[in-house]
Scaffold this motif. Structure first.
Motif, short mmCIF file in Angstrom:
data_model
loop_
_atom_site.label_atom_id
_atom_site.label_comp_id
_atom_site.label_asym_id
_atom_site.label_seq_id
_atom_site.Cartn_x
_atom_site.Cartn_y
_atom_site.Cartn_z
N ALA A 108 6.99 13.06 -17.11
CA ALA A 108 5.69 13.73 -17.20
C ALA A 108 5.83 15.24 -16.96
O ALA A 108 6.68 15.69 -16.20
N THR A 109 4.99 16.00 -17.65
CA THR A 109 4.93 17.45 -17.47
C THR A 109 3.50 17.85 -17.12
O THR A 109 2.60 17.00 -17.07
N ALA A 110 3.28 19.14 -16.91
CA ALA A 110 1.94 19.62 -16.55
C ALA A 110 0.91 19.30 -17.63
O ALA A 110 -0.26 19.09 -17.33
N LYS A 111 1.36 19.24 -18.89
CA LYS A 111 0.43 18.92 -19.98
C LYS A 111 -0.08 17.48 -19.89
O LYS A 111 -1.14 17.16 -20.44
N ASP A 112 0.68 16.62 -19.23
CA ASP A 112 0.28 15.21 -19.11
C ASP A 112 -0.71 14.98 -17.97
O ASP A 112 -1.23 13.87 -17.82
N ILE A 113 -0.93 16.00 -17.15
CA ILE A 113 -1.84 15.84 -16.01
C ILE A 113 -3.27 16.09 -16.49
O ILE A 113 -3.74 17.22 -16.54
N THR A 114 -3.95 15.03 -16.85
CA THR A 114 -5.31 15.11 -17.37
C THR A 114 -6.30 14.61 -16.33
O THR A 114 -5.94 13.90 -15.38
N PRO A 115 -7.59 14.96 -16.48
CA PRO A 115 -8.60 14.49 -15.52
C PRO A 115 -8.69 12.97 -15.43
O PRO A 115 -9.04 12.43 -14.38
N GLU A 116 -8.35 12.28 -16.52
CA GLU A 116 -8.42 10.81 -16.52
C GLU A 116 -7.49 10.18 -15.50
O GLU A 116 -7.77 9.09 -14.99
N LEU A 117 -6.37 10.87 -15.20
CA LEU A 117 -5.42 10.31 -14.22
C LEU A 117 -6.06 10.15 -12.85
O LEU A 117 -5.67 9.28 -12.07
N PHE A 118 -7.05 10.99 -12.53
CA PHE A 118 -7.63 11.02 -11.19
C PHE A 118 -9.00 10.33 -11.13
O PHE A 118 -9.65 10.35 -10.08
N SER A 119 -9.43 9.74 -12.22
CA SER A 119 -10.72 9.06 -12.23
C SER A 119 -10.62 7.68 -11.58
O SER A 119 -9.54 7.07 -11.52
N LYS A 120 -11.75 7.19 -11.10
CA LYS A 120 -11.76 5.89 -10.44
C LYS A 120 -11.46 4.74 -11.41
O LYS A 120 -10.95 3.70 -11.02
N ASP A 121 -11.80 4.97 -12.68
CA ASP A 121 -11.59 3.92 -13.68
C ASP A 121 -10.15 3.80 -14.14
O ASP A 121 -9.80 2.87 -14.86
N SER A 122 -9.31 4.75 -13.74
CA SER A 122 -7.91 4.73 -14.21
C SER A 122 -7.09 3.63 -13.55
O SER A 122 -6.08 3.20 -14.08
N GLY A 123 -7.54 3.18 -12.36
CA GLY A 123 -6.77 2.18 -11.64
C GLY A 123 -5.63 2.77 -10.83
O GLY A 123 -4.91 2.05 -10.13
N ASN A 124 -5.45 4.10 -10.90
CA ASN A 124 -4.38 4.76 -10.14
C ASN A 124 -4.81 4.98 -8.68
O ASN A 124 -6.00 5.12 -8.38
N THR A 125 -3.83 4.99 -7.82
CA THR A 125 -4.09 5.31 -6.42
C THR A 125 -4.06 6.83 -6.27
O THR A 125 -3.00 7.45 -6.37
N VAL A 126 -5.22 7.41 -6.06
CA VAL A 126 -5.34 8.87 -6.00
C VAL A 126 -5.46 9.30 -4.54
O VAL A 126 -6.30 8.80 -3.80
N GLU A 127 -4.61 10.22 -4.16
CA GLU A 127 -4.65 10.77 -2.80
C GLU A 127 -5.37 12.11 -2.84
O GLU A 127 -5.11 12.95 -3.71
#
Length: 229
Positions: free
Chosen positions: A98-117
């Motif tokens: 992954a690079t900075a271009k891959d860091i999109t707002p969707e990564l940090f949304s609740k619907d993404s299923g990712n664990t966001v700190e």
């Protein structure tokens, strides 16, 4: 210092040595504590007032990233030097490629299923000393910025570039004038040489005239060689 499962942040307070009409910088260290790549994003409650570099990015495992926050020049001091602005730093694990271009707002949304700190940062104004004032002014001229916060620095570079361009144009104009003058002089010598040749053909005592023709010819050759260089 704030320590989560993914990253540690130091410091938690963004301290700005406040001075009127000056762009001021503050920095923080973001350390990836894991064996995975971690993507991050920085948000603020007052985006027009601050410039963050980088505001998104990827931190390699067990490495540290420096984030510079630039506050644009302020015309008025806040009451009691208290600031209500806040920042939010979000982090999430990403793939190794992954690079900075891959860091999109969707990564940090609740619907993404990712664990966001998430970590909240406060803005604190501190009295400016002479040393911090010098550092702030130096950083203002070096650090990249965009939007309103970078307007002054952009104008300074434009002025500097314009001055250099004017000097170059003046030098080119001077060299061009000198070259044109040399060319005109060469033409005059060639005309005189041709005239002397004609006179030499008509003259009966042509020994002295021939020497003069040779001398003038040598001068013309030397000037021609200089012009070619």
């Amino acid at each position: 210092m704030s320590t989560g499962e993914l990253v540690s942040i130091d410091p938690l307070d963004l301290k700005f040595p406040f001075e009127l009409n000056k762009q001021i910088n503050s920095s923080l260290q973001l350390t990836n504590k894991t064996d995975q790549h971690v993507g991050f994003k920085v948000k603020t409650t007052n985006p027009k007032k601050y410039c963050v570099r980088p505001n998104t990015g990827v931190v390699s495992p067990k490495s540290t990233c420096e984030i510079i926050v630039t506050m644009q020049a302020q015309k008025e001091a806040p009451p009691d030097m208290q600031c209500k602005d806040k920042f939010l730093l979000q982090s999430v694990t990403v793939g190794s490629g992954a690079t900075a271009k891959d860091i999109t707002p969707e990564l940090f949304s609740k619907d993404s299923g990712n664990t966001v700190e998430e970590c909240k940062l406060k803005v604190v104004y501190v009295p400016a000393t002479q040393s911090t004032s010098i550092v702030a002014q130096g950083a203002e001229s070096v650090l990249p910025s965009n939007g309103p916060s970078g307007a002054e620095a952009s104008r300074a570079y434009v002025d500097s570039n314009d001055k250099s361009s004017s000097e170059v144009r003046a030098l080119i104009s001077k060299l061009t004038d000198e070259k044109n003058a040399a060319i005109e002089q060469s033409k005059r010598i060639q005309q005189e040489l041709e005239l002397l040749r004609r006179r030499s053909n008509k003259s009966q005592g042509g020994g002295a005239s021939l020497i003069l023709v040779i001398v003038v010819g040598l001068i013309g050759l030397i000037l021609g060689y200089i012009l070619k260089k």
